[in-house]
Scaffold this active site. Structure first.
Site, mmCIF file in Angstrom:
data_model
loop_
_atom_site.group_PDB
_atom_site.id
_atom_site.type_symbol
_atom_site.label_atom_id
_atom_site.label_comp_id
_atom_site.label_asym_id
_atom_site.label_seq_id
_atom_site.Cartn_x
_atom_site.Cartn_y
_atom_site.Cartn_z
ATOM 1 C CG ASP A 1 2.578 1.390 7.179
ATOM 2 O OD1 ASP A 1 1.525 0.729 7.240
ATOM 3 O OD2 ASP A 1 3.233 1.732 8.182
ATOM 4 C CE1 TYR B 1 4.934 5.535 22.347
ATOM 5 C CE2 TYR B 1 3.037 4.437 21.362
ATOM 6 C CZ TYR B 1 4.378 4.776 21.332
ATOM 7 O OH TYR B 1 5.153 4.349 20.293
ATOM 8 C CE1 TYR C 1 3.781 4.774 15.683
ATOM 9 C CE2 TYR C 1 2.112 3.536 14.485
ATOM 10 C CZ TYR C 1 2.966 3.655 15.563
ATOM 11 O OH TYR C 1 3.022 2.662 16.507
ATOM 12 C CE LYS D 1 -3.352 0.430 13.780
ATOM 13 N NZ LYS D 1 -2.106 1.077 13.407
HETATM 14 C C1 LIG Z 1 -0.695 0.829 13.667
HETATM 15 C C2 LIG Z 1 0.278 1.062 12.586
HETATM 16 C C3 LIG Z 1 1.492 0.354 12.529
HETATM 17 C C4 LIG Z 1 1.925 -0.612 13.582
HETATM 18 O O1 LIG Z 1 1.092 -1.726 13.697
HETATM 19 P P1 LIG Z 1 1.086 -2.575 15.064
HETATM 20 O O2 LIG Z 1 0.169 -3.711 14.775
HETATM 21 O O3 LIG Z 1 0.574 -1.646 16.122
HETATM 22 O O4 LIG Z 1 2.481 -2.999 15.322
HETATM 23 C C5 LIG Z 1 2.326 0.602 11.453
HETATM 24 N N1 LIG Z 1 1.998 1.478 10.501
HETATM 25 C C6 LIG Z 1 0.829 2.169 10.515
HETATM 26 C C7 LIG Z 1 0.514 3.101 9.408
HETATM 27 C C8 LIG Z 1 -0.061 1.995 11.570
HETATM 28 O O5 LIG Z 1 -1.192 2.707 11.608
#
Ligand SMILES: *Cc1c(COP(=O)(O)O)cnc(C)c1O
Length: 456
Positions: free
Chosen positions: A274, A34, A165, A303
């Site tokens: 997520d 970004y 997100y 992550k």
């Molecule tokens: C970072 C993140 C993503 C995306 O993961 P990437 O490995 O960057 O594609 C999706 N959902 C959440 C909650 C995140 O923090």
């Protein structure tokens, strides 16, 4: 002193490139997240060990800094971790990658078994993806396949939360906050989903997340109404449990996740959580879903999965969801990345999850929570600070003005801390291995930076 190798770029003058700093060579050549190609020059990492990064500032000055970001939630065990290094090297000595179509290997099988062991009970199948965003794509795809296989082919939209997100690919973007998620930049390309208001905030009080019951009841009312109105077109509810990360570092009421679980079950929708940012202990529970004591139908992790060594994510789903897919005419989940279940990444992930237990993460995250609560408290008195909050290993200073990222970063680096603010948020999620001194230094560095840049 470590020096970067002199690399000759095609068509460039070699002498010209060797005498320019990495930051200068990077600028205009590489895109950063970004950021514009002609944005502020980046800092160069010359080395990393434990909680520390060895940085070269754009002007050439060297700084040793504590990584208060854990490389965006991922490097929970720090850098050059002996066990993770060893796992990576051992697997590289065996084989680095093989296709996953028709083949399998120990790192994938062991990691999947471990994940199922750790995850909320009821999740029994694993799909490995190569990034968090891709695992979200797979989760959304699975939900739509599930509804079609169950005879509901119109159920192909998602109910998500404002302020959420979920990643940067198109389907993942479609469930991100509709305003901050840049939907308007790609007219016609981002599927129109449905959004609930941001769930009411919660405060950590004596180990419990407390919120206003009236606000929660109102929010749940909106949830129920929205689901009833759109029942025939909804496939699933998607959310980050209890902590919305990149969408605003918002800590919210666990009752809202519980309500989403209940409403989804009542109406045949799936619940997708997520846990890409929140998973593996970061919020003080192994998975943030545990704050609400729910088992989702589908869960995404990423992550911290490999301790920040390699890109790997996973989508886990329940036996019931998988059984419907297997019984459908297609029989398969329609996805299969080239680097699916990469053995190097899986081997490091196994080592990372093994370390989580032995270190153990509860004590480490508990120390982060107590340490950050104390160390960030002074920021609350600063005039441009709106809120200071902590949950597990996450500490947030929210400003009442947009953060001056470049200035804050510079002052924090001068205080020995690497931080990357965004919007109005100066926040930290330190490596779990951070010492009491590291945590105090992070708090002092962030407070000093905010005071210097946003003190008045
Ligand atoms: C970072 C993140 C993503 C995306 O993961 P990437 O490995 O960057 O594609 C999706 N959902 C959440 C909650 C995140 O923090």
């Amino acid at each position: 002193m470590l020096s970067a190798p002199a690399v000759e770029h095609g068509g460039r003058n070699a002498a010209g490139t060797t005498h320019r700093s990495l930051a200068e060579r990077d600028r205009g050549l590489l895109w950063h997240p970004y950021a514009s190609l002609d944005g502020p020059a980046p800092y160069a990492v010359l080395g990393a060990a434990g909680t520390k990064l060895d940085l070269e500032a754009p002007g050439g000055q060297r700084f040793e800094v504590i990584d208060a970001m854990s490389s965006w939630w991922s490097a929970v065990h720090g850098y050059r971790n002996e066990a993770l290094d060893a796992a990576l090297l051992e697997q590289a000595g065996s084989f680095s990658h093989v296709m996953f179509g028709g083949l399998t290997h120990a790192p994938a099988v062991i990691l999947a078994e471990k994940l199922i062991d750790m995850a909320p009970s009821g999740l029994e199948h694993v799909f490995f993806a190569d990034s968090g965003s891709v695992s979200v794509e797979v989760a959304l795809k699975l939900a739509v396949q599930y509804q079609r296989a169950a005879g509901y082919s119109r159920r192909a939209r998602f109910l998500a939360l404002s302020g959420g997100y979920h990643g940067d690919t198109f389907a993942a973007m479609s469930v991100c906050d509709p305003v901050d998620g840049m939907h308007s930049e790609f007219p016609g390309l981002v599927a129109p989903q449905l959004f609930l208001p941001r769930p009411p905030k919660a405060r950590l009080i004596k180990g419990e997340l407390r919120s206003d019951p009236l606000e929660v009841a109102q929010w749940v009312g909106v949830l129920e109404e929205m689901v009833l109105t759109h029942l025939d077109e909804l496939a699933a509810i998607v959310l980050e449990p209890v902590l919305q990360g990149a969408g605003g570092m918002h800590i919210y009421a666990p009752e809202c996740v519980r309500a989403a679980r209940r409403v989804a079950s009542e109406h045949g929708l799936l619940l997708i959580v997520d846990e890409i940012a929140t998973g593996f202990g970061r919020t003080g529970r192994l998975f943030a879903s545990e704050w609400s004591a729910v088992t989702p139908d589908i869960m995404c992790v990423g992550k911290a999965l490999t301790g920040g060594y390699l890109t790997l994510a996973a989508m886990l789903c329940s036996r019931e969801v998988a059984a419907v897919i297997t019984a459908s005419p297609l029989r398969a989940l329609l996805h299969g990345p080239t680097f699916m279940a990469n053995p190097l990444a899986c081997a490091v992930a196994v080592a990372s999850l093994t370390l989580l237990d032995s270190e153990p993460w509860q004590r480490q995250v508990g120390a982060l929570e107590a340490g950050l609560t104390a160390a960030l408290a002074p920021a609350a008195a600063l005039s441009q600070v709106r809120d200071v909050r902590v949950l597990g290993g996450v500490g947030v200073i929210q400003l009442n003005v947009p953060a001056d990222v470049t200035a804050l970063t510079r002052v924090a680096v001068e205080h020995g801390v690497w931080v990357r603010p965004f919007r109005d948020l100066v926040y930290t999620m330190p490596p779990y291995i951070s010492s009491a001194e590291d945590i105090a230094a992070i708090g002092a560095g962030l407070c000093a930076a905010v005071a210097a840049v946003h003190g008045q």
